[in-house]
Enzyme design. Structure first.
Site, PDB file in Angstrom:
ATOM      1  N   ASP A  25       0.456   1.332   8.252  1.00 47.63           N
ATOM      2  CA  ASP A  25      -0.058   0.472   9.330  1.00 47.63           C
ATOM      3  C   ASP A  25       0.854   0.447  10.555  1.00 47.63           C
ATOM      4  OD1 ASP A  25      -1.904  -0.054   7.404  1.00 47.63           O
ATOM      5  OD2 ASP A  25      -1.328  -2.142   7.064  1.00 47.63           O
TER       6      ASP A  25
ATOM      7  N   MET B 299      -7.796   2.664   8.532  1.00 50.14           N
ATOM      8  CA  MET B 299      -7.054   1.495   8.026  1.00 50.14           C
ATOM      9  C   MET B 299      -6.082   0.947   9.081  1.00 50.14           C
ATOM     10  SD  MET B 299      -6.005   2.263   4.104  1.00 50.14           S
ATOM     11  CE  MET B 299      -7.138   2.087   2.746  1.00 50.14           C
ATOM     12  N   GLY B 300      -5.318  -0.044   8.689  1.00 51.76           N
ATOM     13  CA  GLY B 300      -4.308  -0.590   9.597  1.00 51.76           C
ATOM     14  C   GLY B 300      -4.354  -2.097   9.734  1.00 51.76           C
ATOM     15  N   ARG B 301      -5.306  -2.716   9.050  1.00 52.36           N
ATOM     16  CA  ARG B 301      -5.470  -4.172   9.123  1.00 52.36           C
ATOM     17  C   ARG B 301      -5.611  -4.643  10.571  1.00 52.36           C
ATOM     18  NH1 ARG B 301      -1.725  -5.599   4.493  1.00 52.36           N
ATOM     19  NH2 ARG B 301      -3.171  -5.620   2.765  1.00 52.36           N
TER      20      ARG B 301
ATOM     21  N   GLY C 245       0.837  -1.210   0.000  1.00 53.63           N
ATOM     22  CA  GLY C 245       0.000   0.000   0.000  1.00 53.63           C
ATOM     23  C   GLY C 245       0.867   1.253   0.000  1.00 53.63           C
TER      24      GLY C 245
HETATM   25  O1  F6P Z   1      -1.153  -2.212   4.051  1.00 57.06           O
HETATM   26  C1  F6P Z   1      -1.574  -0.900   3.996  1.00 57.06           C
HETATM   27  C2  F6P Z   1      -3.048  -0.771   3.810  1.00 57.06           C
HETATM   28  O2  F6P Z   1      -3.256   0.576   3.641  1.00 57.06           O
HETATM   29  C3  F6P Z   1      -3.912  -1.376   4.915  1.00 57.06           C
HETATM   30  O3  F6P Z   1      -4.064  -0.536   6.012  1.00 57.06           O
HETATM   31  C4  F6P Z   1      -5.204  -1.592   4.191  1.00 57.06           C
HETATM   32  O4  F6P Z   1      -5.974  -2.606   4.764  1.00 57.06           O
HETATM   33  C5  F6P Z   1      -4.746  -1.986   2.827  1.00 57.06           C
HETATM   34  O5  F6P Z   1      -3.493  -1.386   2.626  1.00 57.06           O
HETATM   35  C6  F6P Z   1      -5.692  -1.581   1.738  1.00 57.06           C
HETATM   36  O6  F6P Z   1      -5.168  -1.991   0.548  1.00 57.06           O
HETATM   37  P1  F6P Z   1      -5.848  -1.803  -0.869  1.00 57.06           P
HETATM   38  O7  F6P Z   1      -5.618  -0.386  -1.263  1.00 57.06           O
HETATM   39  O8  F6P Z   1      -5.142  -2.774  -1.753  1.00 57.06           O
HETATM   40  O9  F6P Z   1      -7.304  -2.090  -0.704  1.00 57.06           O
END
Ligand code: F6P
Length: 415
Positions: free
Chosen positions: A143, A189-191, A12
């Protein structure tokens, strides 16, 4: 250094990832690299021989300054998982034949925990086959979940954006009066790590009381308890603001965003696309408590908000890029640059390198004792940790009232 450098960006994007790219480029040139190549869309692009010569794109000092202030991955990114080094030799042979063709001495990959898996595998393969290219990881992720580093470049700027926007949302909530009150749910965000959601606390100060509740994914989420807490706040105030992580989950391990819809999209590293938590909870609270609700998902904005970048963050991102090249030039391989914090006040930090095998694929979460006992807020320790990382501003270079960025390379998007 007598040969060439190649650099890629992966995972990301962040508001600071291009500052690391600028740091790699500048240091590589200063240390005598003949050419500095950029992989287009990371290792996935390299496998298709997609790369560019960065000196065709970064020509002046102003270009370097613009690159530092440009959000999103300048070279494009990917979420590509390399096979194990004994699983599919052809993939490695292809990559190393391209590296040989380009006479690559140093390979730098700017990314998060999944991207460090790439550095780990490539450096292992090189050692196994006696290949001389050296592989170093440069940390990046909003994250902030990388092990062995105090924090990651990209986190501070996203935290600054989140803290600032949260403050604006809280103020907005008090404007209009609704008969049964207003509940605003803000999804961050941040998983599976709550660092960014915790950063909503930065909105709190003399002029703002901060969010009413903060839910991190490190603590199991209980829907009934959540409803009761919101109802209690609604008795006391007209507007209630709640920060929730996209990764909060119920006791059975189900993400809250999955309660509304099944998640069909899973990336190469097995991560589900987490989105819709705020929307689910806002609908739930409206139905249960009969009040007006609003769901806000910061989504892309929180990682692309370079107009609000943290000076500390952009500076450290640049330094990390430079430190990656320096480490490789001094003979290191299979390592990742880490940021070390020496003091909070005054804030002082530096760089070192650590074995990437101890970092790849791991997730560093917020310590339980930095979250309040009831699991619905963060503690003073969290605030002390995050505050120095959002200090200082980087003024955008404005043209016609809008921030100017470095031109997107045509090679990135032209078919
Ligand atoms: O890994 C960074 C991140 O921003 C996470 O916080 C988030 O869940 C993910 O990427 C989102 O990714 P994408 O843009 O592929 O949906």
């Amino acid at each position: 250094m007598t040969r060439n450098v190649i650099v890629g960006q992966s995972g990301g994007p962040t508001a600071a990832i291009n500052s690391s790219l600028a740091g790699v480029y500048r240091t590589a040139i200063d240390r005598g690299a003949k050419k500095v190549y950029g992989m287009l869309h990371g290792i996935q692009g390299l496998l298709n021989e997609k790369y560019l010569d960065l000196s065709d794109h970064i020509k002046t000092e102003l270009d370097v300054e613009l690159l530092k202030r440009t959000p999103a991955a300048y070279l494009g990114s990917c979420r590509y998982k390399l096979p194990g080094i004994h699983e599919d030799k052809a993939v490695y042979e292809k990559i190393f034949s391209i590296l040989d063709k380009l006479d690559i001495e140093i390979f730098i990959y700017i990314g998060g925990n999944d991207s460090m898996d790439t550095i780990k595998k490539l450096s292992d393969y090189a050692v196994l086959t006696g290949h001389t290219t050296r592989f170093i990881g440069c940390p990046k992720t909003i994250d902030n979940d990388l092990a062995l580093t105090d924090h990651t470049p990209g986190f501070g700027s996203a935290a600054k954006y989140i803290g600032t926007s949260m403050k604006e949302i809280i103020r907005d909530g008090f404007c209009l009066e609704y008969p049964a009150g207003l509940v605003t749910i803000v999804e961050v965000m941040g998983r599976n790590a709550g660092w960014l959601t915790g950063a909503t606390i930065l909105s709190k100060g003399e002029d703002c009381e901060g969010p009413d509740l903060i839910y991190l994914p490190e603590v199991t989420f209980d829907l009934d308890n959540f409803k009761e807490r919101v109802a209690k706040f609604l008795k006391e105030k007209t507007s209630v603001v709640v920060a929730v992580s996209e990764g909060i989950h119920t006791e059975d391990g189900k993400y809250v965003c999955e309660l509304g819809n099944d998640i069909n999209f899973v990336d190469a590293f097995g991560h589900k696309q987490l989105s819709g938590t705020a929307s689910y909870l806002a609908t739930y609270i409206a139905a249960e408590l009969g009040c007006k609700t609003r769901a806000i998902e910061f989504s892309t904005l929180q990682r692309a908000g370079s107009h609000l970048a943290s000076r500390v963050d952009l500076l450290e991102a640049f330094q990390a890029g430079g430190a990656a090249v320096k480490a490789a030039d001094e003979g290191e391989t299979g390592q990742m640059v880490v940021l070390q914090r020496f003091s909070d006040e005054p804030y002082q930090s530096g760089t070192a390198v650590r074995d990437v095998h101890k970092i790849a694929n791991d997730e560093k979460c917020v310590p339980r004792n930095w979250i309040t006992e009831d699991g619905a807020y963060v503690t003073e320790e969290f605030i002390t940790y995050v505050k120095p990382l959002v200090q200082g501003d980087v003024t955008p270079i404005m043209v016609d009232g809008i921030p100017r960025h470095l031109f997107t390379p045509e090679e990135l998007y032209k078919k």
